[in-house]
Design an enzyme around this catalytic site. Structure first.
Site, PDB file in Angstrom:
ATOM      1  N   HIS A   1      10.019  24.630  -1.230  1.00  0.00           N
ATOM      2  CA  HIS A   1      11.084  25.359  -1.346  1.00  0.00           C
ATOM      3  C   HIS A   1      10.875  26.463  -2.255  1.00  0.00           C
ATOM      4  O   HIS A   1      10.125  26.560  -3.359  1.00  0.00           O
ATOM      5  CB  HIS A   1      12.383  24.850  -1.978  1.00  0.00           C
ATOM      6  CG  HIS A   1      12.451  24.291  -3.311  1.00  0.00           C
ATOM      7  ND1 HIS A   1      12.942  25.188  -4.248  1.00  0.00           N
ATOM      8  CD2 HIS A   1      12.322  23.142  -3.763  1.00  0.00           C
ATOM      9  CE1 HIS A   1      12.926  24.559  -5.310  1.00  0.00           C
ATOM     10  NE2 HIS A   1      12.499  23.510  -5.290  1.00  0.00           N
TER      11      HIS A   1
ATOM     12  N   ASP B   1       8.992  24.668 -10.494  1.00  0.00           N
ATOM     13  CA  ASP B   1      10.139  24.189  -9.576  1.00  0.00           C
ATOM     14  C   ASP B   1      10.721  25.572  -8.937  1.00  0.00           C
ATOM     15  O   ASP B   1      11.530  26.126  -9.344  1.00  0.00           O
ATOM     16  CB  ASP B   1      11.314  23.392 -10.305  1.00  0.00           C
ATOM     17  CG  ASP B   1      12.366  22.960  -9.408  1.00  0.00           C
ATOM     18  OD1 ASP B   1      11.978  22.796  -8.182  1.00  0.00           O
ATOM     19  OD2 ASP B   1      13.452  22.590  -9.727  1.00  0.00           O
TER      20      ASP B   1
ATOM     21  N   GLU C   1      17.302  25.844  -1.533  1.00  0.00           N
ATOM     22  CA  GLU C   1      17.087  24.324  -1.756  1.00  0.00           C
ATOM     23  C   GLU C   1      17.704  23.846  -2.827  1.00  0.00           C
ATOM     24  O   GLU C   1      18.419  23.030  -3.191  1.00  0.00           O
ATOM     25  CB  GLU C   1      15.458  23.937  -2.038  1.00  0.00           C
ATOM     26  CG  GLU C   1      15.325  22.417  -2.056  1.00  0.00           C
ATOM     27  CD  GLU C   1      15.496  21.806  -3.657  1.00  0.00           C
ATOM     28  OE1 GLU C   1      15.280  20.576  -3.627  1.00  0.00           O
ATOM     29  OE2 GLU C   1      15.545  22.670  -4.439  1.00  0.00           O
ATOM     30  N   GLU C   2      17.616  24.959  -3.940  1.00  0.00           N
ATOM     31  CA  GLU C   2      18.357  24.446  -5.258  1.00  0.00           C
ATOM     32  C   GLU C   2      19.889  24.534  -5.228  1.00  0.00           C
ATOM     33  O   GLU C   2      20.777  23.879  -6.153  1.00  0.00           O
ATOM     34  CB  GLU C   2      18.023  25.400  -6.529  1.00  0.00           C
ATOM     35  CG  GLU C   2      16.537  25.639  -6.639  1.00  0.00           C
ATOM     36  CD  GLU C   2      16.060  24.425  -7.520  1.00  0.00           C
ATOM     37  OE1 GLU C   2      17.069  23.413  -7.813  1.00  0.00           O
ATOM     38  OE2 GLU C   2      15.198  24.147  -7.913  1.00  0.00           O
TER      39      GLU C   2
ATOM     40  N   HIS D   1      14.575  23.405 -14.732  1.00  0.00           N
ATOM     41  CA  HIS D   1      16.045  23.916 -14.601  1.00  0.00           C
ATOM     42  C   HIS D   1      16.237  24.664 -15.976  1.00  0.00           C
ATOM     43  O   HIS D   1      17.618  24.951 -16.136  1.00  0.00           O
ATOM     44  CB  HIS D   1      16.959  23.153 -14.130  1.00  0.00           C
ATOM     45  CG  HIS D   1      17.013  22.778 -12.772  1.00  0.00           C
ATOM     46  ND1 HIS D   1      18.000  22.519 -12.103  1.00  0.00           N
ATOM     47  CD2 HIS D   1      15.954  22.963 -11.731  1.00  0.00           C
ATOM     48  CE1 HIS D   1      17.745  22.084 -10.774  1.00  0.00           C
ATOM     49  NE2 HIS D   1      16.450  22.612 -10.632  1.00  0.00           N
TER      50      HIS D   1
END
Length: 525
Positions: free
Chosen positions: A284, A296, A329-330, A458
């Protein structure tokens, strides 16, 4: 990685015994200062391999310095766009343009696959305890607090700190005007919110039972919820210590807005290879709304980007290789789900296997492989046939070079979920998110026990300094190896064989599957 957790049963990787193992151009050019065409594949002495057609050559060609250069571009893009690369933002658009330009310079045609979806965006999340600001994370599907937030005395359950039912608060508990503070534990976050509402609380705060922030979801909307936020273990314990000395007042503000996001995935595939036997890779491209999203998941995006660049120099591929950079995706696997939904049954049947790469450079890393054979973790999803054999491609490679590895749960909590739901084999690599590293894992990989694999998961601190180059190097080589291996032969996965520059089926045909008769066709072996 989209891992807002519905409940508290988080998976932790553990060791197991080892086993055998289209064309739409970018709408605008992105400024790439000092960035020329793709680097040629190089050997250990700096000579050009030219045709990295073996595992040794392709792993040398996918050099970690080149992967790192892509990460630097993603960081620059985030810096130029408010520190953010979330789906639907200018930072995401610029990230996609960068990927497209690199691919086009390497000779690929690129395609954008558009889709839209509703999203709840965080507007405010703050927690003040007796004048001190603490971190808090609004849970997905949490109702918003009123303007200015909720102020009240903090109250912990009198009987059971998890607050999973009304009895946990004691008989006749009344938290009217108060804010509940409970521990993460054995029940769903939704249950904690509903129970807090039932005893009269104005909001609920859930502190972690391991180091790190709680990134939670209530699962779905419910008018019975009170506003719910996550806290770190350290902050939760500090607040409880204050509460032991007397009443503690807090103000929590959790506000979100609903919006519709219109965005896209980026796809490209090799011009060579059997197009009814496609090997597909995905990562992603979007980051979480909180920051630049470099581990990420710029790491996975950069690793498959460099793999695509170097694979383009191989002079013969038996099977088509398709690369995907997913959006959304998140926000719940939106891009991969939309793409799979838009494919016909025949198009999906042409995919031999899908490889997923979501977080491959965690600072306190493990070398994790999705546990398709369930030798360590029972999978909470159905594992398609061929997934175990796809897993073997990674584990056999690691075993061959003496690289320790562990299983991670085959959970479907990333972009491989839509593929396995369609019955497509899958596997992937993972260096860890908010799970906690064990002493055994430290012996295998180094790092620090008792803290999370990515302490900046995150958060705004997920920047270039949040990536471990050693982990990125190990995983980049494994991705390169698996890609080339499957580009040449998927017969162990699905019984299909290809040979010759044309990429046409093997003259002797494909191997029979279990439901077609003999598995042991010696002539075809």
């Amino acid at each position: 990685m989209s891992t807002r957790e519905i409940d508290d049963r988080a998976a932790r990787p553990g060791r197991r015994t080892t086993r055998r193992t289209l064309a739409v151009t970018a709408t605008a050019a992105v400024a790439l200062a000092g960035m020329g065409g793709p680097a040629l594949a190089k050997g250990p002495g700096g000579e050009s391999n030219g045709n990295p057609n073996t595992s040794k050559k392709i792993t040398q060609a996918v050099d970690v310095d080149n992967v790192w250069a892509h990460l630097e571009e993603f960081q620059r893009i985030a810096d130029d766009n408010g520190g953010n690369r979330a789906a639907g933002t200018e930072g995401y658009e610029a990230s996609a343009e960068y990927v497209e330009q690199v691919l086009q310079e390497a000779g690929y045609e690129t395609e954008r696959h558009p889709f839209s979806y509703p999203r709840t965006r965080t507007v405010a999340e703050s927690l003040t305890v007796e004048g001190e600001s603490l971190g808090v994370r609004v849970m997905s599907y949490s109702p918003a607090t009123p303007d200015g937030g909720v102020t009240g005395t903090l109250a912990a359950p009198a009987v059971d700190p998890e607050g999973c039912d009304a009895a946990a608060y004691g008989e006749g508990a009344d938290l009217t005007g108060q804010i509940a503070i409970v521990s993460r534990g054995s029940c769903a976050f939704a249950a904690k919110s509903l129970v807090a509402a039932a005893v009269g609380a104005e909001a609920v705060l859930v502190y972690n039972n391991v180091p790190g922030m709680v990134n939670g979801t209530l699962g779905e909307p419910d008018p019975g919820y009170v506003p719910a936020g996550g806290m770190t273990q350290a902050d939760g314990q500090a607040v409880l210590a204050r509460m032991a000395e007397g009443p503690v007042e807090a103000t929590v503000q959790l506000e979100t807005v609903d919006e519709v996001v219109s965005t896209f995935n980026v796809l490209a595939e090799t011009s060579q290879g059997r197009d009814d036997n496609v090997v597909m890779l995905g990562a992603h491209l979007d980051g979480a709304q909180e920051g630049a999203g470099i581990n990420d998941n710029a790491t996975g995006s950069a690793a498959i980007l460099e793999t695509a660049v170097q694979l383009a120099t191989v002079n013969k591929l038996n099977n088509t290789v398709r690369f995907a950079w997913w959006g959304g995706e998140e926000d719940g696997l939106q891009g991969s789900d939309a793409w799979v939904a838009d494919q016909s049954d025949d198009e999906l049947a042409d995919i031999a296997t899908y490889l997923n790469f979501d977080m491959v450079g965690s600072p306190n890393y493990i070398i994790g492989v999705y546990d398709a054979d369930e030798s360590t973790y029972a999978a909470p999803v159905e594992v398609p046939d061929g997934s175990i054999e796809t897993e073997d491609v990674f584990t056999d490679y690691f075993d061959s070079i003496g690289q320790p590895w562990v299983d991670t749960m085959f959970s479907g909590r990333s972009d491989y979920q839509p593929f396995i739901a369609a019955g497509i084999p899958a596997s992937g690599l993972f260096t860890g998110a908010d799970g906690t590293k064990t002493e055994e894992e430290v012996e295998m990989f180094g790092g620090t026990a008792g803290i999370t694999y990515d302490p900046n998961y995150h958060t705004p601190a997920d920047d270039l300094s949040n990536v471990n180059p050693e982990a990125l190097d190990i995983m980049g080589d494994a991705i390169a190896h698996a890609t080339l291996s499957l580009a040449q032969d998927t017969s162990e996965v699905n019984g299909k064989r290809s040979a010759g520059k044309s990429g046409k089926p093997h003259p002797q045909g494909d191997l029979p599957t279990a439901d077609e008769g003999d598995e042991g066709d010696e002539d075809a072996a």
